[in-house]
Scaffold this active site. Structure first.
Site, PDB file in Angstrom:
ATOM      1  N   ARG A 176      18.866  24.490 -21.876  1.00  0.00           N
ATOM      2  CA  ARG A 176      19.966  24.051 -22.729  1.00  0.00           C
ATOM      3  C   ARG A 176      20.370  25.192 -23.663  1.00  0.00           C
ATOM      4  O   ARG A 176      19.539  25.697 -24.418  1.00  0.00           O
ATOM      5  CB  ARG A 176      19.493  22.843 -23.538  1.00  0.00           C
ATOM      6  CG  ARG A 176      20.597  22.102 -24.222  1.00  0.00           C
ATOM      7  CD  ARG A 176      20.029  20.841 -24.820  1.00  0.00           C
ATOM      8  NE  ARG A 176      19.751  19.860 -23.794  1.00  0.00           N
ATOM      9  CZ  ARG A 176      20.607  18.909 -23.435  1.00  0.00           C
ATOM     10  NH1 ARG A 176      21.756  18.788 -24.041  1.00  0.00           N
ATOM     11  NH2 ARG A 176      20.302  18.066 -22.493  1.00  0.00           N
TER      12      ARG A 176
ATOM     13  N   THR B  45      25.727  25.575 -27.704  1.00  0.00           N
ATOM     14  CA  THR B  45      26.640  24.583 -27.120  1.00  0.00           C
ATOM     15  C   THR B  45      25.901  23.341 -26.616  1.00  0.00           C
ATOM     16  O   THR B  45      26.529  22.313 -26.364  1.00  0.00           O
ATOM     17  CB  THR B  45      27.383  25.193 -25.918  1.00  0.00           C
ATOM     18  OG1 THR B  45      26.397  25.516 -24.915  1.00  0.00           O
ATOM     19  CG2 THR B  45      28.132  26.453 -26.302  1.00  0.00           C
TER      20      THR B  45
ATOM     21  N   ASP C  97       7.456  13.561 -23.789  1.00  0.00           N
ATOM     22  CA  ASP C  97       7.938  14.693 -22.981  1.00  0.00           C
ATOM     23  C   ASP C  97       7.170  14.713 -21.650  1.00  0.00           C
ATOM     24  O   ASP C  97       5.969  14.984 -21.610  1.00  0.00           O
ATOM     25  CB  ASP C  97       7.715  16.000 -23.738  1.00  0.00           C
ATOM     26  CG  ASP C  97       8.416  17.159 -23.038  1.00  0.00           C
ATOM     27  OD1 ASP C  97       9.296  17.772 -23.646  1.00  0.00           O
ATOM     28  OD2 ASP C  97       8.083  17.446 -21.859  1.00  0.00           O
TER      29      ASP C  97
ATOM     30  N   ASP D 194       5.422  18.077 -20.753  1.00  0.00           N
ATOM     31  CA  ASP D 194       4.219  18.323 -21.553  1.00  0.00           C
ATOM     32  C   ASP D 194       3.074  17.429 -21.094  1.00  0.00           C
ATOM     33  O   ASP D 194       1.920  17.861 -21.019  1.00  0.00           O
ATOM     34  CB  ASP D 194       4.502  18.076 -23.037  1.00  0.00           C
ATOM     35  CG  ASP D 194       5.281  19.219 -23.671  1.00  0.00           C
ATOM     36  OD1 ASP D 194       5.401  20.288 -23.034  1.00  0.00           O
ATOM     37  OD2 ASP D 194       5.780  19.037 -24.795  1.00  0.00           O
TER      38      ASP D 194
HETATM   39  N1  URA Z   1      12.783  14.659 -21.243  1.00  0.00           N
HETATM   40  C1  URA Z   1      11.562  14.101 -21.406  1.00  0.00           C
HETATM   41  O1  URA Z   1      10.571  14.610 -20.914  1.00  0.00           O
HETATM   42  N2  URA Z   1      11.470  12.967 -22.124  1.00  0.00           N
HETATM   43  C2  URA Z   1      12.527  12.364 -22.693  1.00  0.00           C
HETATM   44  O2  URA Z   1      12.374  11.319 -23.341  1.00  0.00           O
HETATM   45  C3  URA Z   1      13.796  12.967 -22.516  1.00  0.00           C
HETATM   46  C4  URA Z   1      13.896  14.121 -21.776  1.00  0.00           C
END
Ligand code: URA
Length: 205
Positions: free
Chosen positions: A100, A104, A196, A199
């Site tokens: 990302r 922007t 995430d 992660d």
């Molecule tokens: N990516 C993720 O790993 N978790 C989210 O909640 C949103 C994007």
């Protein structure tokens, strides 16, 4: 399409639990992806063939038509690949990486390695968390730019915003999810989601 088979719902609940450790999380992602693939591949065409059994000749059916391509969006999408390959071991795997742009917030391509014959394959894009939908929509756009014509998107958990984004940008792409959650938070995480996914798969922070 929401694939809400009881086994999938149960495993999604385990996946959401913050006490679920990395090893179990990884196994669950692979298992859910495999169970979802069963439904995602339901419309694959078949053709009749004859097979000699030890007793007689059987008229039976095998998958025909387009070959499959799995396209994990790096990096969390990788967690879904092995589970699906257990069902369709002959599928090719292409990889798409996006980040990302901080100013922007637009997704920018940093990696794209695809099978050479994407236009002849049925492609399944793997993006476990369909949050804003920006990355998935951009990944699908990249595939289309390389000639892909038959694309499905598979996500474990989606936010309504992500579904709306991909449906608007790519109305021809069927979206398969195991759960649709309430909303996104201000950081773009799905609420309640599972945190995430990258992660939790790879033990990073
Ligand atoms: N990516 C993720 O790993 N978790 C989210 O909640 C949103 C994007």
């Amino acid at each position: 399409m929401i694939i809400d088979h009881p086994l999938i719902q149960h495993k999604i609940s385990l996946l959401r639990d913050k006490r679920t450790g990395q090893k179990e999380f990884r196994e669950l992602v692979a298992e859910i992806a495999m169970l979802m693939a069963y439904e995602v591949t339901r419309d694959l065409p078949t053709k009749e063939v004859e097979v000699e059994t030890p007793i007689a000749v059987a008229k039976t059916r095998v998958i025909s038509g387009k070959k499959l391509g799995l396209i994990p969006v790096l990096r969390a999408g990788l967690g879904m690949v092995d589970g699906i390959l257990r069902l369709v071991p002959a599928a090719y795997v292409g990889h798409v990486g996006l980040y990302r742009e901080p100013k922007t917030l637009e997704p920018v391509e940093y990696y794209c390695k695809l099978p050479t014959d994407v236009s002849e394959r049925e492609l399944i894009v793997l993006e476990p968390m369909l949050a804003t939908g920006g990355s998935a929509a951009a990944a699908i756009g990249m595939l289309k730019a390389k000639g892909a014509q038959h694309i499905k998107l598979v996500s474990l958990i989606a936010a309504p915003e992500g579904i709306a984004c991909v449906s608007k940008t790519h109305p021809d792409v069927d979206i398969f999810v195991a759960a649709v959650d309430e909303k996104l938070d201000y950081n773009g995480y799905i609420v309640p989601g599972l945190g995430d996914a990258g992660d939790r798969l790879y033990g990073t922070k």
